[in-house]
Scaffold this motif. Structure first.
Motif, mmCIF file in Angstrom:
data_model
loop_
_atom_site.group_PDB
_atom_site.id
_atom_site.type_symbol
_atom_site.label_atom_id
_atom_site.label_comp_id
_atom_site.label_asym_id
_atom_site.label_seq_id
_atom_site.Cartn_x
_atom_site.Cartn_y
_atom_site.Cartn_z
ATOM 1 N N PRO A 270 14.069 -4.683 38.772
ATOM 2 C CA PRO A 270 15.001 -4.776 38.076
ATOM 3 C C PRO A 270 15.294 -4.497 37.013
ATOM 4 N N TYR A 271 14.261 -4.623 35.927
ATOM 5 C CA TYR A 271 14.281 -4.014 34.774
ATOM 6 C C TYR A 271 13.978 -2.553 34.381
ATOM 7 N N ALA A 272 12.964 -1.920 35.662
ATOM 8 C CA ALA A 272 12.413 -0.411 35.093
ATOM 9 C C ALA A 272 13.822 0.320 35.987
ATOM 10 N N ALA A 273 14.581 -0.356 36.897
ATOM 11 C CA ALA A 273 16.048 0.131 37.647
ATOM 12 C C ALA A 273 16.977 0.420 36.204
ATOM 13 N N ASN B 187 12.752 -1.787 19.835
ATOM 14 C CA ASN B 187 13.962 -0.459 20.270
ATOM 15 C C ASN B 187 12.972 -0.356 21.586
ATOM 16 N N THR B 188 13.956 -0.346 22.380
ATOM 17 C CA THR B 188 13.635 0.331 23.922
ATOM 18 C C THR B 188 14.683 0.923 24.546
ATOM 19 N N PRO B 189 13.746 1.883 25.160
ATOM 20 C CA PRO B 189 15.388 2.404 26.445
ATOM 21 C C PRO B 189 16.801 2.003 26.878
ATOM 22 N N GLY B 190 16.234 0.960 27.258
ATOM 23 C CA GLY B 190 17.423 -0.089 27.911
ATOM 24 C C GLY B 190 18.296 -0.149 26.965
ATOM 25 N N ASP B 191 18.081 -0.361 26.359
ATOM 26 C CA ASP B 191 18.707 -1.192 24.715
ATOM 27 C C ASP B 191 19.206 0.149 23.856
ATOM 28 N N ASP B 192 18.572 0.510 23.354
ATOM 29 C CA ASP B 192 18.673 1.722 22.770
ATOM 30 C C ASP B 192 18.897 3.036 22.228
ATOM 31 N N LEU B 193 18.570 3.577 23.841
ATOM 32 C CA LEU B 193 18.613 4.848 23.549
ATOM 33 C C LEU B 193 19.450 5.809 23.424
ATOM 34 N N ALA C 45 15.887 3.513 34.259
ATOM 35 C CA ALA C 45 16.409 4.302 34.546
ATOM 36 C C ALA C 45 17.639 4.854 34.574
ATOM 37 N N GLY C 46 18.572 3.916 35.575
ATOM 38 C CA GLY C 46 20.252 3.503 35.247
ATOM 39 C C GLY C 46 20.488 3.973 33.876
ATOM 40 N N VAL C 47 20.186 3.043 32.844
ATOM 41 C CA VAL C 47 19.806 4.134 31.472
ATOM 42 C C VAL C 47 19.482 5.462 30.999
ATOM 43 N N VAL C 48 18.660 6.215 31.144
ATOM 44 C CA VAL C 48 18.379 6.932 31.269
ATOM 45 C C VAL C 48 19.594 8.423 31.683
ATOM 46 N N ALA C 49 19.509 8.022 32.788
ATOM 47 C CA ALA C 49 20.231 9.223 34.127
ATOM 48 C C ALA C 49 21.937 9.132 33.315
ATOM 49 N N ARG C 50 22.393 8.143 32.814
ATOM 50 C CA ARG C 50 24.074 7.995 33.046
ATOM 51 C C ARG C 50 24.068 8.621 31.183
#
Length: 573
Positions: A326-329, A383-389, A332-337
């Motif tokens: 779930p966390y990786a998904a 800082n994390t990709p999911g929260d701060d990208l 991945a969704g944040v990066v794709a968006r």
């Protein structure tokens, strides 16, 4: 292209002439050996003028046969052509490709680049005296790019790209045919020499009944090798004694259904990886990206365009895989968006690193392979990709905009560098363990960017690292890695202290900014203050109320100063 086709056609013709000469000599030798078996005192077959011409021609033109890159097994489709592409049995250690680099065949230009190059690098000219960027019309008008001469855009560029890909496919097929023919000629020479030796042995020792049979076996093998040499060249258009006349004729005669393998990448520093990549034809590069995206997406030394292609495959696969955690998904969704939003706004994006398991992402804005100036934004704690990208992308965009304003006409690429595990707990925040691991990754990433540009024959860019808070500790550790840090400038923002002085960071330029109301910088937890005269950095301006997190704000003077550093423009003060 026509000159290349002519060279290839001429090479094929010469090889086939050699094969014809050698085939005739081998068959004459076979006949002579068979005739000599009638009596013990018959003379052994002399080399003869045909065999001498065969051997001398081969030795003069081909001192050592080329080693084939691979032995392919099964075809698939690649690119715009129906070329066969397979994961063939290629060398695992890259020895063949490194040998080619040494003898100049497909080698990258030696400019002393690579991880931590010890030799001094040429400094980039300061100021904005670069050519202005032109506009490309819908029909594919050539335009000038700063520092890169003229380029193509629009439909013309797409047509040119397809033509280059087709030429690369044909060249690969021709190379494989030449490799096979040369290898067969090598076998021919070995077998013919063995046949002569066995024939002489049979004459000297007639009591050996197997001497004549052995000589005959070797002679027949030599004849078969000559046939193989000719057959290999027939596959690249040598028909009825006529070679292809130009690139169009060559492309029409060469069958695209030829196997192309994806050699394994070498286990080595970015410089070796870049040399390996540059030695591969385009068809092999595309095959490697399709068959091994996980291995190439995070491999320092592979150009940014190729890593982007590989990592987008991984991103698509992660989003489609129901087994993704779930966390990786979520990440991945944040990066794709984020990629979708940037590209919808007309901005180029390169996914330089996607490590969902390690929660690491590097996202570039602009072309990291060709930009005149490259900036890496290294954030601090929490800082994390999911929260701060999204916020960090805005920061990178602001830095790139400030650099373009400082030097109009300069092409700038800025990357969010979340290539390390940003500390989140008290033990991690107060220690250097995450910085040590992150420093090694940052050093490799910088060296990989430089080596990757060399692999695509791009000019060297001005590289700047902009580190904030704990990110400055990461830079401190990166400089402790063996060799020189592959950066032209380092900017330290709100640093909690450095172990040594600015010279220890190994960059020609070191700048710092620490606001008076920045409590983290005042704490000096990790070392001495960057604002001290003894540290030796160039101070950037800060505005009132900057605190610890306002250095990148649009209304602060620090951002404009950082833009000048990235672009290499002197401070007007």
């Amino acid at each position: 292209m026509s000159a290349l086709a002519g060279d290839l056609a001429g090479l094929a013709a010469e090889l086939l002439d050699d094969a014809d000469t050698c085939r005739g000599a081998a068959r004459s030798m076979t006949t002579a050996i068979e005739g000599s078996r009638g009596g013990a005192r018959a003379r052994p077959p002399p080399p003869g003028p045909g065999w001498r011409r065969c051997w001398q021609s081969r030795r003069a033109r081909w001192p050592a046969p080329w080693t084939p890159l691979c032995r392919p097994t099964w075809p698939k489709t690649v690119g715009s052509r129906a070329a066969s592409v397979i994961p063939g049995s290629c060398p695992d250690d890259g020895a063949v490709d490194h040998a080619r680099a040494r003898d100049g065949r497909g080698a990258a230009r030696p400019r002393g680049l690579g991880r931590r190059a010890a030799a001094p690098r040429a400094r980039h000219a300061r100021g904005g005296g670069r050519a202005a960027r032109g506009l490309a019309g819908p029909g594919g008008v050539r335009r000038a790019r700063p520092g890169h001469g003229e380029g193509w855009s629009g439909p013309a560029s797409r047509s040119a790209a397809l033509a280059v890909r087709d030429l690369s496919s044909v060249t690969w097929v021709v190379e494989q045919a030449l490799d096979g023919s040369l290898s067969a000629l090598g076998r021919l020479g070995t077998e013919a020499a063995a046949a002569q030796e066995q024939a002489r042995e049979a004459l000297v020792r007639p009591e050996r009944a197997d001497g004549g049979e052995a000589a005959l076996r070797h002679a027949r093998a030599a004849s078969a090798a000559a046939d193989d040499a000719g057959a290999a060249l027939a596959a690249i258009g040598r028909r009825d004694g006529v070679a292809p006349a130009d690139v169009t004729d060559l492309g029409a005669r060469v069958s695209p259904a030829q196997p192309v393998c994806a050699p394994s990448a070498p286990a080595g520093p970015p410089r070796a990886v870049a040399a390996w990549w540059a030695a591969l034809p385009l068809t092999a590069q595309l095959t490697a990206l399709r068959t091994n995206p996980r291995g190439l997406g995070g491999l320092d030394g592979v150009p940014a365009w190729a890593r982007d292609r590989a990592n987008r495959q991984l991103l698509t696969a992660a989003l489609a895989d129901p087994g993704t955690t779930p966390y990786a998904a979520f990440t991945a969704g944040v990066v794709a968006r984020r990629i979708e939003l940037e590209e919808a706004a007309g901005r180029r994006v390169q996914l330089h690193l996607l490590d969902l398991a390690g929660d690491r992402v590097v996202l570039g804005l602009g072309d990291l392979d060709t930009a005149d100036a490259v900036a890496l934004v290294v954030p601090g704690i929490h800082n994390t990709p999911g929260d701060d990208l999204g916020g960090l992308v805005g920061t990178a965009r602001a830095v790139a905009g400030a650099a373009r304003r400082a030097a109009p006409g300069t092409s700038v690429a800025a990357a969010v560098w979340l290539g390390y595990d940003s500390p989140s707990g008290a033990a991690q925040i107060l220690g250097r363990r995450n910085a040590v691991a992150g420093g090694a990754a940052l050093a490799d990433s910088l060296a990989g960017l430089r080596a990757g540009r060399d692999a695509v024959a791009s000019t060297e860019a001005r590289a700047t690292v902009l580190a904030h808070s704990y990110g400055t500790v990461v830079v401190d550790e990166a400089a402790d890695e063996p060799g020189m840090l592959a950066a032209d400038a380092v900017v330290l923002l709100g640093s909690p202290g450095m172990e040594e002085d600015a010279a220890s960071l190994e960059a020609p330029e070191v700048h710092d900014a620490a606001a008076p109301d920045d409590l983290v910088a005042a704490l000096r937890w990790f070392g001495g203050p960057t604002t001290a005269d003894s540290f030796g950095s160039a101070e950037l301006p800060v505005g009132p109320g900057t605190g610890h997190s306002g250095y990148y704000d649009e209304d602060r003077p620090t951002l404009a100063a950082m833009g000048r550093v990235v672009a290499g423009v002197p401070d007007p003060r």
